[in-house]
Scaffold this motif. Sequence first.
Motif, PDB file in Angstrom:
ATOM      1  N   PRO B  61     -41.827  49.857  -6.392  1.00 25.05           N
ATOM      2  CA  PRO B  61     -42.896  48.795  -6.113  1.00 25.05           C
ATOM      3  C   PRO B  61     -42.416  47.540  -6.318  1.00 25.05           C
ATOM      4  O   PRO B  61     -41.879  47.145  -7.464  1.00 25.05           O
ATOM      5  CB  PRO B  61     -43.984  49.195  -7.030  1.00 25.05           C
ATOM      6  CG  PRO B  61     -43.579  50.499  -7.504  1.00 25.05           C
ATOM      7  CD  PRO B  61     -42.243  50.762  -7.489  1.00 25.05           C
ATOM      8  N   THR B  62     -42.754  46.672  -5.305  1.00 28.46           N
ATOM      9  CA  THR B  62     -42.092  44.975  -5.363  1.00 28.46           C
ATOM     10  C   THR B  62     -42.646  44.552  -6.642  1.00 28.46           C
ATOM     11  O   THR B  62     -41.796  43.488  -7.052  1.00 28.46           O
ATOM     12  CB  THR B  62     -42.453  44.324  -4.213  1.00 28.46           C
ATOM     13  OG1 THR B  62     -43.884  44.467  -3.850  1.00 28.46           O
ATOM     14  CG2 THR B  62     -41.805  44.867  -2.912  1.00 28.46           C
ATOM     15  N   HIS B  63     -43.944  44.716  -7.060  1.00 21.26           N
ATOM     16  CA  HIS B  63     -44.294  43.895  -8.137  1.00 21.26           C
ATOM     17  C   HIS B  63     -43.409  44.210  -9.483  1.00 21.26           C
ATOM     18  O   HIS B  63     -43.687  43.517 -10.387  1.00 21.26           O
ATOM     19  CB  HIS B  63     -45.800  44.223  -8.868  1.00 21.26           C
ATOM     20  CG  HIS B  63     -46.144  45.353  -9.094  1.00 21.26           C
ATOM     21  ND1 HIS B  63     -46.307  46.588  -8.459  1.00 21.26           N
ATOM     22  CD2 HIS B  63     -46.166  45.995 -10.227  1.00 21.26           C
ATOM     23  CE1 HIS B  63     -46.420  47.656  -9.166  1.00 21.26           C
ATOM     24  NE2 HIS B  63     -46.597  47.293 -10.322  1.00 21.26           N
ATOM     25  N   LEU B  64     -42.582  45.293  -9.661  1.00 18.46           N
ATOM     26  CA  LEU B  64     -41.866  45.730 -10.531  1.00 18.46           C
ATOM     27  C   LEU B  64     -40.401  45.034 -10.526  1.00 18.46           C
ATOM     28  O   LEU B  64     -39.716  45.064 -11.503  1.00 18.46           O
ATOM     29  CB  LEU B  64     -41.663  47.288 -10.844  1.00 18.46           C
ATOM     30  CG  LEU B  64     -42.917  48.205 -11.014  1.00 18.46           C
ATOM     31  CD1 LEU B  64     -42.668  49.559 -11.192  1.00 18.46           C
ATOM     32  CD2 LEU B  64     -43.399  47.699 -12.343  1.00 18.46           C
ATOM     33  N   ILE B  65     -40.418  44.301  -9.603  1.00 19.96           N
ATOM     34  CA  ILE B  65     -38.829  43.767  -9.320  1.00 19.96           C
ATOM     35  C   ILE B  65     -38.942  41.961  -9.528  1.00 19.96           C
ATOM     36  O   ILE B  65     -39.951  41.632  -8.825  1.00 19.96           O
ATOM     37  CB  ILE B  65     -38.271  43.753  -7.804  1.00 19.96           C
ATOM     38  CG1 ILE B  65     -38.069  45.462  -7.622  1.00 19.96           C
ATOM     39  CG2 ILE B  65     -37.074  43.146  -7.603  1.00 19.96           C
ATOM     40  CD1 ILE B  65     -37.856  45.897  -6.003  1.00 19.96           C
ATOM     41  N   ARG B  66     -38.535  41.905 -10.461  1.00 17.13           N
ATOM     42  CA  ARG B  66     -38.987  40.504 -11.086  1.00 17.13           C
ATOM     43  C   ARG B  66     -38.110  39.341 -10.890  1.00 17.13           C
ATOM     44  O   ARG B  66     -38.465  37.851 -11.176  1.00 17.13           O
ATOM     45  CB  ARG B  66     -39.003  40.630 -12.750  1.00 17.13           C
ATOM     46  CG  ARG B  66     -39.958  41.693 -13.059  1.00 17.13           C
ATOM     47  CD  ARG B  66     -41.410  41.328 -13.054  1.00 17.13           C
ATOM     48  NE  ARG B  66     -42.403  42.231 -13.211  1.00 17.13           N
ATOM     49  CZ  ARG B  66     -42.911  42.842 -14.379  1.00 17.13           C
ATOM     50  NH1 ARG B  66     -42.437  42.445 -15.433  1.00 17.13           N
ATOM     51  NH2 ARG B  66     -43.580  43.986 -14.290  1.00 17.13           N
ATOM     52  N   GLY B  67     -36.939  39.481 -10.588  1.00 14.67           N
ATOM     53  CA  GLY B  67     -36.004  38.399 -10.314  1.00 14.67           C
ATOM     54  C   GLY B  67     -34.536  38.865  -9.647  1.00 14.67           C
ATOM     55  O   GLY B  67     -34.247  40.054  -9.708  1.00 14.67           O
ATOM     56  N   ILE B  68     -33.849  37.759  -9.308  1.00 15.84           N
ATOM     57  CA  ILE B  68     -32.402  37.957  -8.848  1.00 15.84           C
ATOM     58  C   ILE B  68     -31.609  37.147  -9.625  1.00 15.84           C
ATOM     59  O   ILE B  68     -31.798  35.972  -9.889  1.00 15.84           O
ATOM     60  CB  ILE B  68     -32.435  37.551  -7.318  1.00 15.84           C
ATOM     61  CG1 ILE B  68     -33.508  38.574  -6.557  1.00 15.84           C
ATOM     62  CG2 ILE B  68     -30.888  37.435  -6.619  1.00 15.84           C
ATOM     63  CD1 ILE B  68     -33.546  37.889  -5.106  1.00 15.84           C
ATOM     64  N   GLY B  69     -30.494  37.534 -10.103  1.00 19.91           N
ATOM     65  CA  GLY B  69     -29.380  36.994 -10.651  1.00 19.91           C
ATOM     66  C   GLY B  69     -28.187  37.057  -9.688  1.00 19.91           C
ATOM     67  O   GLY B  69     -27.808  38.021  -8.885  1.00 19.91           O
ATOM     68  N   ILE B  70     -27.495  35.749  -9.419  1.00 19.18           N
ATOM     69  CA  ILE B  70     -26.361  35.533  -8.715  1.00 19.18           C
ATOM     70  C   ILE B  70     -25.186  35.232  -9.496  1.00 19.18           C
ATOM     71  O   ILE B  70     -25.239  34.068  -9.871  1.00 19.18           O
ATOM     72  CB  ILE B  70     -26.796  34.800  -7.290  1.00 19.18           C
ATOM     73  CG1 ILE B  70     -27.783  35.432  -6.731  1.00 19.18           C
ATOM     74  CG2 ILE B  70     -25.349  34.508  -6.426  1.00 19.18           C
ATOM     75  CD1 ILE B  70     -28.055  34.244  -5.567  1.00 19.18           C
ATOM     76  N   GLY B  71     -24.061  35.872  -9.332  1.00 23.83           N
ATOM     77  CA  GLY B  71     -22.779  35.553  -9.927  1.00 23.83           C
ATOM     78  C   GLY B  71     -22.047  34.797  -9.145  1.00 23.83           C
ATOM     79  O   GLY B  71     -21.694  35.473  -8.076  1.00 23.83           O
TER      80      GLY B  71
END
Lengths: 331, 331
Positions: B61-71
């Motif tokens: 569920p998209t509400h459980l996906i909280r953010g993105i990290g980019i290396g």
Amino acid sequence: MEYFLGCDLGGTNLRAGLVNATSGDVLSLISVPTIAREGHAAVMARMANLLNDIIRDSGIPTHLIRGIGIGAPGALDIQNGRTLRLPNFPGNWPNVPVADTISAATNLPVYLINDVRAITFGEWRFGAGHGANTLACIAIGTGIGGGLILDQKLHLGYGGKAGEVGHTVLDPHGPRCGCGGQGCVETYASGPAIAAMGLKAITQGLNTSIGALVDYDLNRITPKVIYQAAMEGDPVAREIFDRAGQAIGLLAANLIVAVGPDTIVIGGGVAQAGEILLDPIRRTIRNLIKIFSVDEIQVVPARLGNDAGVIGSAMWARERNLLRAPTRVQD
Amino acid sequence: MEYFLGCDLGGTNLRAGLVNATSGDVLSLISVPTIAREGHAAVMARMANLLNDIIRDSGIPTHLIRGIGIGAPGALDIQNGRTLRLPNFPGNWPNVPVADTISAATNLPVYLINDVRAITFGEWRFGAGHGANTLACIAIGTGIGGGLILDQKLHLGYGGKAGEVGHTVLDPHGPRCGCGGQGCVETYASGPAIAAMGLKAITQGLNTSIGALVDYDLNRITPKVIYQAAMEGDPVAREIFDRAGQAIGLLAANLIVAVGPDTIVIGGGVAQAGEILLDPIRRTIRNLIKIFSVDEIQVVPARLGNDAGVIGSAMWARERNLLRAPTRVQD
């Protein structure tokens, strides 16, 4: 207003002072001989008397004096306030409960810290590194020690070992070091290393005025004599400080790429040489680091002089005290 | 349960995955060619599509996906989520607003981090350095990068520069480095440095099986070929890895005395050589450091392999997200 006592336990002298924790001012300062050969019990008794004298004579109400920080030259168990090994003291002080002993004699909480980490902390709070976010301090004297302030916090590392930068190896096949290793920066740039370069120049018959300054008595060669020759324009003496500066510059460059300090403070007795040492340090950093710009990194001489250890250990006591409940004397 | 996306922006491949922030498990993982020559706008569009595909296909569920990290491999403005300079990308990506662009396309908060710092963070949270208090990571590949965890916190340093340990200078008069400097550890122990030692051995006519393994075609010499020769008992090939290990060991020793880590993680493609590289690293640390005991310091191979960057950047996003108000998408 809060006050803390700082005490610098040196091999030669015990220096202690009362420090205003807001301004960093040292109110009373006393220095007495350590007489380390009498053993740790006698030294601690002398230290306790010294501290109680300062408290009594300061005129500051005792309830405003909140604790004592002691800077000691060696490996420590900071958590338990014990020395592990002070290599320059007779008997090496294995497992001596300095904090408990001094606390019992003064009725104040006592915190131990390595002497050069205390200098680092002092220079950061009230000296040349004031306001830095991330700082490396390199103190050049009989040995070379150091300390790191990382994101506004004194970094201790595993077992309090962080900051032993004098034993950074510049050449694994280099000269033997007092630590047992080889090619540590201490063998290239400490006071004795600088004196030894002067001895070598004279022994080799180089064209230098260093020998004449001491009537050709090698026993009297010190970094100060070589500094004097350099100031009088002697090129051999200048080159000696230049080489020492290059070694410190290499150390500093490697600290910069690994740790990312915005400020490098150069302290210790040898740093009193000033620009003839600082200039090759700055030049070497610029020459060696190409991966990013070093233009904004400050390389500055220490500013607190002989008081850095007293101020730093007092401020360390304040730092540690903030983590304690006010009624506890010892953790 | 919380999930974060991690994305490793490599010169060759874009790798992205959805990471369970509690377990560190990578749920979905996609790798596509970066095609960096198309420019930053095209690469970011491809990245956004990749991330949205993963979100859609994951079943989480998209509400459980909280953010993105980019290396990203280079210098970054972490605070503003912009690249400053990616030296291996056409045009170098000066001041590209990666975080804003990807955030607008995914409707998630996005955080940038240097790729090797991401690996360091990943190995500390869920890999070989799990549980360490103070850790140094050295990643050996085409270049050598690193990162520091100090007192359980990723250390960024002034301008995020901390961790550029590949450019620690081992010899100011040593070989020219890609950074413009001389004698950086990268010139002694990176993948290309190891390959070059193999080329030199063949060109000099040393008695080695490395040449035969590639039908004497110098173009085919890689660290892997030299590793194969070493595993088959070739003494020249073993010595090449030994020398690389000694250089890394010198770097590690100097990090240990300065920073005091309890754990050293050796990662990157070259670290897959295992003991023939780790053994000289450990031996060199023991040989060089005499000022204190190094018995308790762990030198361990990285454990997360190619997923370290994805896991690390995802966990970095979680770390940064904790500092933000939940309704803000971008700071």
